[in-house]
Design a protein around this motif. Sequence first.
Motif, mmCIF file in Angstrom:
data_model
loop_
_atom_site.group_PDB
_atom_site.id
_atom_site.type_symbol
_atom_site.label_atom_id
_atom_site.label_comp_id
_atom_site.label_asym_id
_atom_site.label_seq_id
_atom_site.Cartn_x
_atom_site.Cartn_y
_atom_site.Cartn_z
ATOM 1 N N SER A 35 135.035 106.787 97.537
ATOM 2 C CA SER A 35 133.580 106.879 97.620
ATOM 3 C C SER A 35 133.076 106.170 98.871
ATOM 4 N N THR A 36 131.943 106.626 99.365
ATOM 5 C CA THR A 36 131.337 106.037 100.559
ATOM 6 C C THR A 36 129.828 105.956 100.370
ATOM 7 N N ILE A 37 129.275 104.782 100.679
ATOM 8 C CA ILE A 37 127.820 104.606 100.718
ATOM 9 C C ILE A 37 127.456 104.228 102.147
ATOM 10 N N GLN A 38 126.872 105.170 102.857
ATOM 11 C CA GLN A 38 126.590 104.990 104.269
ATOM 12 C C GLN A 38 125.100 105.144 104.536
ATOM 13 N N PHE A 39 124.586 104.408 105.533
ATOM 14 C CA PHE A 39 123.173 104.541 105.903
ATOM 15 C C PHE A 39 123.051 104.647 107.417
ATOM 16 N N THR A 40 121.982 105.302 107.857
ATOM 17 C CA THR A 40 121.717 105.486 109.277
ATOM 18 C C THR A 40 120.258 105.160 109.554
ATOM 19 N N LYS A 48 121.326 105.715 117.176
ATOM 20 C CA LYS A 48 121.581 105.894 115.749
ATOM 21 C C LYS A 48 122.540 104.798 115.304
ATOM 22 N N GLU A 49 122.031 103.852 114.555
ATOM 23 C CA GLU A 49 122.850 102.756 114.054
ATOM 24 C C GLU A 49 123.325 103.087 112.643
ATOM 25 N N GLU A 50 124.631 102.916 112.399
ATOM 26 C CA GLU A 50 125.204 103.246 111.098
ATOM 27 C C GLU A 50 125.791 102.007 110.438
ATOM 28 N N GLY A 51 125.802 102.016 109.131
ATOM 29 C CA GLY A 51 126.423 100.954 108.362
ATOM 30 C C GLY A 51 126.826 101.480 106.999
ATOM 31 N N ARG A 52 127.495 100.616 106.251
ATOM 32 C CA ARG A 52 127.917 101.014 104.910
ATOM 33 C C ARG A 52 128.011 99.796 103.998
ATOM 34 N N PHE A 53 128.086 100.073 102.707
ATOM 35 C CA PHE A 53 128.328 99.034 101.715
ATOM 36 C C PHE A 53 129.705 99.293 101.109
ATOM 37 N N ARG A 54 130.498 98.243 100.970
ATOM 38 C CA ARG A 54 131.884 98.406 100.547
ATOM 39 C C ARG A 54 132.159 97.981 99.108
ATOM 40 N N ASP A 55 131.210 97.321 98.459
ATOM 41 C CA ASP A 55 131.435 96.829 97.093
ATOM 42 C C ASP A 55 130.372 97.403 96.170
ATOM 43 N N PHE A 56 130.784 98.263 95.254
ATOM 44 C CA PHE A 56 129.842 98.923 94.349
ATOM 45 C C PHE A 56 130.596 99.444 93.138
ATOM 46 N N ASP A 57 129.857 99.750 92.090
ATOM 47 C CA ASP A 57 130.444 100.387 90.908
ATOM 48 C C ASP A 57 129.368 101.206 90.222
ATOM 49 N N GLY A 58 129.796 102.044 89.299
ATOM 50 C CA GLY A 58 128.826 102.885 88.605
ATOM 51 C C GLY A 58 129.494 103.836 87.643
ATOM 52 N N THR A 59 128.674 104.524 86.880
ATOM 53 C CA THR A 59 129.147 105.515 85.931
ATOM 54 C C THR A 59 128.305 106.780 86.055
ATOM 55 N N VAL A 60 128.938 107.892 85.739
ATOM 56 C CA VAL A 60 128.267 109.186 85.698
ATOM 57 C C VAL A 60 128.627 109.862 84.383
ATOM 58 N N LEU A 61 127.628 110.132 83.564
ATOM 59 C CA LEU A 61 127.837 110.885 82.332
ATOM 60 C C LEU A 61 127.544 112.344 82.647
ATOM 61 N N TYR A 62 128.568 113.206 82.537
ATOM 62 C CA TYR A 62 128.411 114.576 83.024
ATOM 63 C C TYR A 62 129.025 115.572 82.048
ATOM 64 N N ASP A 63 128.283 116.647 81.791
ATOM 65 C CA ASP A 63 128.751 117.753 80.970
ATOM 66 C C ASP A 63 128.541 119.033 81.779
ATOM 67 N N PRO A 64 129.632 119.683 82.242
ATOM 68 C CA PRO A 64 129.466 120.880 83.072
ATOM 69 C C PRO A 64 128.731 122.013 82.372
ATOM 70 N N LYS A 65 128.746 122.018 81.028
ATOM 71 C CA LYS A 65 128.050 123.067 80.289
ATOM 72 C C LYS A 65 126.559 122.747 80.116
ATOM 73 N N ASN A 66 126.207 121.505 80.353
ATOM 74 C CA ASN A 66 124.813 121.092 80.215
ATOM 75 C C ASN A 66 124.515 120.001 81.234
ATOM 76 N N PRO A 67 124.558 120.326 82.534
ATOM 77 C CA PRO A 67 124.425 119.293 83.569
ATOM 78 C C PRO A 67 123.097 118.556 83.564
ATOM 79 N N VAL A 68 122.038 119.173 83.021
ATOM 80 C CA VAL A 68 120.744 118.487 83.023
ATOM 81 C C VAL A 68 120.734 117.290 82.073
ATOM 82 N N ALA A 69 121.760 117.180 81.239
ATOM 83 C CA ALA A 69 121.866 116.029 80.341
ATOM 84 C C ALA A 69 122.638 114.874 80.993
ATOM 85 N N SER A 70 122.970 115.023 82.268
ATOM 86 C CA SER A 70 123.743 113.997 82.972
ATOM 87 C C SER A 70 122.938 112.712 83.150
ATOM 88 N N ARG A 71 123.670 111.607 83.308
ATOM 89 C CA ARG A 71 123.046 110.308 83.586
ATOM 90 C C ARG A 71 123.861 109.576 84.649
#
Length: 206
Positions: A35-40, A48-71
């Motif tokens: 994963s990459t979190i980059q900003f410009t 154009k100055e670029e940077g990134r954040f290297r320490d992060f975490d997260g979750t994605v709740l995903y259902d391909p049959k009902n993607p609008v219910a994702s979190r």
Amino acid sequence: MSRATRLLLALLLVSLLAPPAAAQATLYRVRPGDSTIQFTITKWSVFKEEGRFRDFDGTVLYDPKNPVASRVDFTVRLVSIDTKIGNRDQTLLSEDFFHAERYPTMSFRSARVTPGENGTLQVTGALTIRGITRTLTVPVKLLGFSHYMDGDERVDIGGFEATFTIDRRDFNVLGTQWSGGNLILSNEVTIHLLIGVESRTRTGRN
């Protein structure tokens, strides 16, 4: 026909007419190494100055049959900022910009997901930076899903991509002291996310 037979037939009929069980959404965890979190941001309206954040975490709740219910739930630790210049990183972490000592993280938590154009999902949620929360909508593109075996675990993997713009003034990330009140940096910051996720399931295989 006996009473027991009639009861058995009734139960069979109910089972045949009942709607199928709804598919279960899968909880995926972010894979930081994929994963990459980059900003410009633009400096002096030229660079154009670029940077990134290297320490992060997260979750994605995903259902391909009902993607609008994702979190989505995501947290970034600001001290992991990397613009390739150490002194600049420290300036950005100071009270003049992110004030990371008081507000060590920034976060995004989704509130709703709606279908967008060209197969994207419009993910609306709360972005919190420097203790200030704003609602924004992020267009997210699904890159795909696959899986592989890791010993006795099945690893389901997926990828998402998003690019969006925020106004740093909305979050009081100003840098007024550093800039002397001059508009050295653009107010708009472009954020580009490449997010890899995984979910592991034990198969019982040896």
